[in-house]
Write an enzyme that holds these catalytic residues in place. Structure first.
Site, PDB file in Angstrom:
ATOM      1  N   LYS A   1       1.051  -1.336   0.060  1.00  0.00           N
ATOM      2  CA  LYS A   1      -0.274   0.023   0.039  1.00  0.00           C
ATOM      3  C   LYS A   1       1.025   1.290   0.212  1.00  0.00           C
ATOM      4  O   LYS A   1       2.331   1.437   0.605  1.00  0.00           O
ATOM      5  CB  LYS A   1      -1.443   0.288   1.191  1.00  0.00           C
ATOM      6  CG  LYS A   1      -1.913   0.740   0.965  1.00  0.00           C
ATOM      7  CD  LYS A   1      -2.710   0.504   2.681  1.00  0.00           C
ATOM      8  CE  LYS A   1      -4.027   2.163   2.488  1.00  0.00           C
ATOM      9  NZ  LYS A   1      -4.854   1.930   3.671  1.00  0.00           N
TER      10      LYS A   1
ATOM     11  N   SER B   1      -9.919   2.503   2.842  1.00  0.00           N
ATOM     12  CA  SER B   1      -9.044   3.093   1.854  1.00  0.00           C
ATOM     13  C   SER B   1      -8.233   1.937   1.128  1.00  0.00           C
ATOM     14  O   SER B   1      -7.354   3.019   0.336  1.00  0.00           O
ATOM     15  CB  SER B   1      -8.120   4.242   2.522  1.00  0.00           C
ATOM     16  OG  SER B   1      -7.593   3.344   3.254  1.00  0.00           O
TER      17      SER B   1
ATOM     18  N   SER C   1     -10.407  -0.434   6.619  1.00  0.00           N
ATOM     19  CA  SER C   1      -9.512  -0.309   5.098  1.00  0.00           C
ATOM     20  C   SER C   1      -9.307  -0.866   5.150  1.00  0.00           C
ATOM     21  O   SER C   1      -8.662  -0.772   4.187  1.00  0.00           O
ATOM     22  CB  SER C   1      -8.498   1.215   5.503  1.00  0.00           C
ATOM     23  OG  SER C   1      -9.848   2.390   5.279  1.00  0.00           O
TER      24      SER C   1
END
Lengths: 485, 527
Positions: free
Chosen positions: A76, A151, A175
């Site tokens: 990420k 997210s 998330s």
């Protein structure tokens, strides 16, 4: 090969059926083909990845390989990785090259894993659809019109579209779990303090926690083995013995007590998701579990409490992005205050600004007691609800998200509707508990995945992974992949 | 309002200050001054409070700014235990309550030298709670007697320093140097217990001595290791506290003195002229001797303090407290009392000797070397002797040694004369081997060339003549050779006595025992 589990990949690499360079190239090719559609990756650096793969191949040859050596992992873009552009999904950091490795990145490097690239995300991890990314929305591999969740939307999309073997995510209010649910993959947010936050760009420090996103619980366990461990550079990192999260995967579920919170099955939950969750519970009964009705009475307060505390911390955490030392600085300004205002106005997107405004407000003089302090008190009540519930059950189950993936733009102009998509996940972060999501079928349309959330007591990750794994041995939802890939 | 009514006229202010100094005594009956201090002490750790970067002063800009100091994305603070130890030592030294649990909070504001956009500090739960210190006040007007006063310390908390903005670093630009960012500070906040500039300065000096004494700070004021903010207000006796103004960043005791004097007078003038005091932060300009408002309360920041979620609460155990207590030396206050009570030194001497730990340690070491051994004499005699020796030793340290250090710009720790050399010399004064004049010669030699007192006395022939026969012979010769002066003296010109002493000393090459010489001269001149 792209549907293989991490253990299978590890075996193939060890047996020289494929080299790490070949495997990495395979994924790089897939990314080149599919990423223009899904926008799951923000940065790919084939040269660096392949160099890592070559080094992994020597490790494999010399017999010094670990379970993840040579396996391409998507990171990420919230994790600083030395020499890699690290944007956190923001214009503010669009050109920021991290000069150091996050703890998580170090751990994967030590394990000999390959950094396959940096995945797209909501800006500074603020969002539930990946639509707040400065670099454009990510598409859900099950339906290109739908969001992947957020997210960690890029990570979820990349795993679902088989653009990596596994991925990392971070979870502040859901998330990891919500995008995992929306993309039909498995993801776990461990107990707060289990994975070091060092080098992970902070959103809300007391809630942020990194975790793996993968095709199965077993893969998540292997990933977690690499990611966890005490780190003295994070004062909230917990000093605990290193665990093997695969150790209990094989245990039968006979006698398992599953708590079903009645507050998770009321209005707001779409019927198809509710039905799939009930079917999963029925499957667990077959596996020997018993069901206990429980109550988490303060559940309805979780979203409002979260939207006081998380923005409060974020408003302060994001103050360092001022255009002075790194990051975006406005081209023209008249004085210092103007430089700050223009740089931040230009560098941050709408959702980030909204949360900075909320956070600044709730911390300001005269409002602190009414908002921040009050929210902290309720946070403790929410944690107490879980402690009480775990007196009667071993794990708690329910839906991960109230609905299957919604369409891009559908909730764009209604932040509160967007915030409510994390209604079942947020309380877990507030309590600091571990939570995960596993695929348990498809919604009304028959094409969009539904996620089952499993919440465990503190440090019960191994138990939760066992519970998830046994379900995945009995069902095949987790093996389903989107069409056309 | 006409221009002449504005208080800021510089020419007028100087006059007013002068008047004020003369009026100080009776001023106290009409106005009460209320002063409280906030002192930022830099703690003497090698590394920063939340990272491993060095704290050495004076390095090239930004060479001591690591990832944490420049607040890269993703970095986190880790508390330096050395800073906690120092804060706790301070708390114990001022008899304060040490919080078993204290909390770090973020103070949020934007400034280029504050890389995170917030300063990590402590807000509602500081590590050190209420304590107190005793100060010795030397009133500024010579007439009043020195006195003691207890000043309460409200709290002391740990925090990080900011960096520095370097204006004009290059043409029209401001540079930022983050070497200092993250340096550990202990902010020590007093109650508003002081009511004159003299008391405020005495408090600051006492605190300055204490932090160096217990080894938590180098106290270097030029380098900013000890910075004082002074809150000043005035009121009529019996009335509620007046509105205060805060003079920021005073880095010398002289500036503090001047700034308070100026500010107090300005506030009194303002009120007496019908004006009101508004809360403000002000700066003192040492060149003009004036204070000037920097910002008013209206544009004060809302710092939005909240507990720092990156740091756990700071828990301090009873064991840790005990360990810290065990490392504390005898404190200046106890040392001072010992000098007065056990060594019969004057309050002035005791205060001077405890002006720094190095001085007190030096004194104690030298005195121990001089002390009569327990077998040699009865206890009461020993006590007398030791107080005489203490006085001798004190006089030398406060007099010659301090003066010489001052001349050479040295600290006590750098004194070129060792305690051993010093005691070697003082022994020879005490046993009358050398006169004071001879001792000065020995001292000068020890200072500049080193060596041993006995050898210097020997080689320079400084042994004083205490043989009364030899002295009498010498005096007789002088009287015979100066009959006219002797006559003048005997006819009442007493002042000539010094002339004879000079001659005699010169004749003896400085070796005559002065007391004996005086005695003989007096007797023989009387005829």
């Amino acid at each position: 090969m792209i549907n293989a589990s991490l253990n299978q990949l590890g075996a193939a690499l060890a047996a020289k059926k494929i080299s790490s360079v070949e495997l990495t190239q395979l994924y790089l090719n897939r990314i080149a083909t599919h990423n223009p559609v899904y926008n799951a990756y923000l940065t790919v650096d084939a040269k660096t990845s392949l160099a890592q793969a070559a080094a992994a191949d020597s490790l494999l040859s010399s017999g010094n390989a670990g379970p993840l050596t040579g396996i391409p992992i998507a990171q990420k873009d919230i994790f600083c990785a030395k020499g890699w552009r690290t944007t956190c999904g923001s214009k503010m950091l669009a050109d920021f090259i991290a000069p150091y490795d996050a703890h998580v990145i170090e751990q994967f490097n030590r394990a000999g894993a390959i950094n396959l690239g940096k995945t797209n995300m909501d800006e500074f991890a603020m969002g539930s659809s990946n639509e707040t990314s400065y670099f454009g929305a990510v598409r859900n591999p099950w339906n290109q019109k739908a969001v992947p969740g957020g997210s960690s939307g890029g990570a979820a999309s990349a795993v679902a579209a088989r653009l990596c073997a596994a991925a990392t995510g971070t979870d502040t209010g859901g998330s990891i779990r919500q995008p995992a649910a929306l993309c039909g993959i498995t993801g776990i947010k461990p107990t707060y303090g289990t994975v070091s936050r060092y080098g992970m760009i902070a959103f809300a420090s007391s809630l942020d926690q990194a975790g793996p996103m993968a095709k199965s619980a077993e893969d998540c366990a292997l990933m977690l083995n690499v990611m966890t461990g005490f780190d003295e550079r994070d004062s909230t990192s917990l000093q605990r013995e290193k665990e093997d999260y695969t150790r209990d995967l094989h245990l039968p579920l006979t006698g398992l007590r599953i708590g079903l919170p009645r507050e998770f099955f009321t209005e707001g939950l779409s019927s198809d998701v509710g039905a799939r969750v009930q079917e999963a519970i029925a499957e667990y009964r077959k596996l020997g579990a018993t069901i206990v009705g429980i109550s988490l009475p303060n559940t309805r307060l979780a979203v409002p409490v979260y939207y006081v505390l998380a923005p409060a911390e974020a408003s302060s955490n994001l103050s360092r992005f001022d255009g002075v030392r790194y990051g975006h600085r406005a081209d023209e300004y008249t004085d210092l205050a103007d430089m700050y205002e223009k740089s931040r106005a230009q560098g941050f997107g709408e959702e980030v600004k909204r949360r900075i405004m909320i956070g600044t407000y709730v911390l300001s003089h005269g409002y602190y007691d009414a908002y921040y302090l009050q929210a902290q008190k309720i946070r403790r009540l929410i944690a107490q609800d879980f402690t009480d519930a775990f007196a009667h059950c071993d794990v708690i189950m329910g839906p991960t998200s109230p609905s299957t993936a919604f369409n891009l733009g559908e909730k764009g102009d209604d932040p509160v509707q967007m915030y409510l998509s994390d209604i079942y996940t947020i309380a877990v972060n507030l309590a600091g508990l571990p939570g995960m999501s596993i695929p348990c079928g498809f919604g009304a349309s028959g094409t969009m995945p539904v996620g089952l959330q499993i919440i465990g007591n503190y440090f019960e990750e191994a138990r939760m992974l066992n519970v998830a794994h046994q379900y995945q041995l009995a069902t095949d939802w987790h093996t389903r992949a989107p069409q056309g890939l | 309002m006409s221009r002449t009514n504005i208080n800021w006229q510089p020419t007028g202010t100087l006059v007013r200050r002068k008047v004020f100094k003369d009026q100080k005594e009776n001023m106290a009956t009409s106005w009460e001054i209320v002063i409280g201090l906030e002192v930022h002490t830099q703690l003497s750790t090698n590394t920063k409070i939340f990272s491993g970067a060095s704290t050495t002063y004076g390095a090239e800009p930004n060479t001591q700014a690591d990832a944490v100091s420049i607040a890269l994305p993703g970095v986190l603070p880790v508390l330096n235990k050395g800073a906690v130890e120092r804060a706790v030592k301070f708390g114990l030294a001022v008899g304060a309550h040490i919080a078993p649990r204290s909390v770090f909070a973020r103070k949020n504001y934007f400034y280029p030298d504050l890389p995170k956009g917030y300063q990590i500090s402590q807000f509602d739960l500081p590590v050190v709670g209420m304590g107190a210190i005793t100060i010795q006040v030397e009133p500024l007007s010579g007439k009043a007697a020195p006195y003691e006063k207890v000043v309460r310390i409200t709290r002391a908390h740990l925090e990080e320093d900011a960096g520095k903005s370097v204006h004009g670093a290059s043409l029209g630009m401001t540079g930022v140097d983050l070497n200092r960012a993250g340096t550990p500070l202990l902010e020590i906040v007093s109650e508003p217990d002081m009511c004159s500039a003299a008391e405020a300065v005495a408090y600051a000096k006492t605190l300055h001595n204490l932090v160096r004494w217990i080894g938590i700070s180098d106290g270097n004021m030029q380098e900013g290791s000890f910075r004082c903010d002074v809150n000043v207000s005035v009121r009529k006796p019996g009335e509620a506290l007046g509105t205060r103004r805060e003079i920021k960043n005073l880095n010398s005791f002289k500036n503090m003195q001047q700034a308070i004097d100026y500010e107090v007078q300005w506030q009194i003038d303002t009120i007496e002229n019908g004006g009101k005091i508004h809360q403000a932060t002000i700066l003192f300009n040492p060149d003009t001797g004036e204070t000037r408002a920097m910002r008013s309360k209206e544009d004060a920041h809302d710092y939005r303090y909240f507990p720092d979620p990156d740091l756990l609460p700071l828990d301090i155990s009873a064991e840790f407290l005990d360990a810290m207590r065990a490392t504390l030396p005898e404190l200046p206050e106890a040392c001072r009392a010992r000098y007065i009570n056990e060594l019969s030194l004057s309050a002035y001497d005791a205060a001077s000797l405890t002006g720094s730990r190095e001085m007190a340690d030096y004194f104690d070491t030298v005195l121990a070397a001089l002390a009569p051994s327990p077998q040699s004499s009865p206890a009461s005699e020993r006590e007398n002797q030791s107080s005489t020796l203490a006085k001798l030793c004190a006089n030398w340290l406060i007099g010659e040694v301090s003066a010489q250090l001052n001349r050479d710009g040295l600290e006590m720790a750098q004194c070129p004369v060792s305690t051993q050399q010093m005691s070697g010399m003082l022994i020879r004064i005490a046993d009358n081997t050398i006169s004071n004049a001879g001792a000065k010669e020995v001292f000068r030699t020890l200072w500049s060339e080193g060596g041993e007192a006995d050898l210097i006395i020997e080689s320079k022939g400084l042994k004083q003549v205490s043989d009364s026969g030899a002295i009498e012979a010498l005096v007789d010769e002088i009287i015979a050779a100066n009959a006219d002066k002797v006559a003048e003296y005997r006819s009442g010109k007493d002042k000539l006595f010094g002339f004879f002493v000079g001659l005699a000393m010169k004749a003896s090459k400085g070796s005559a025992n002065p007391a004996q010489l005086n005695e003989v001269l007096l007797k023989k001149l009387a005829g």
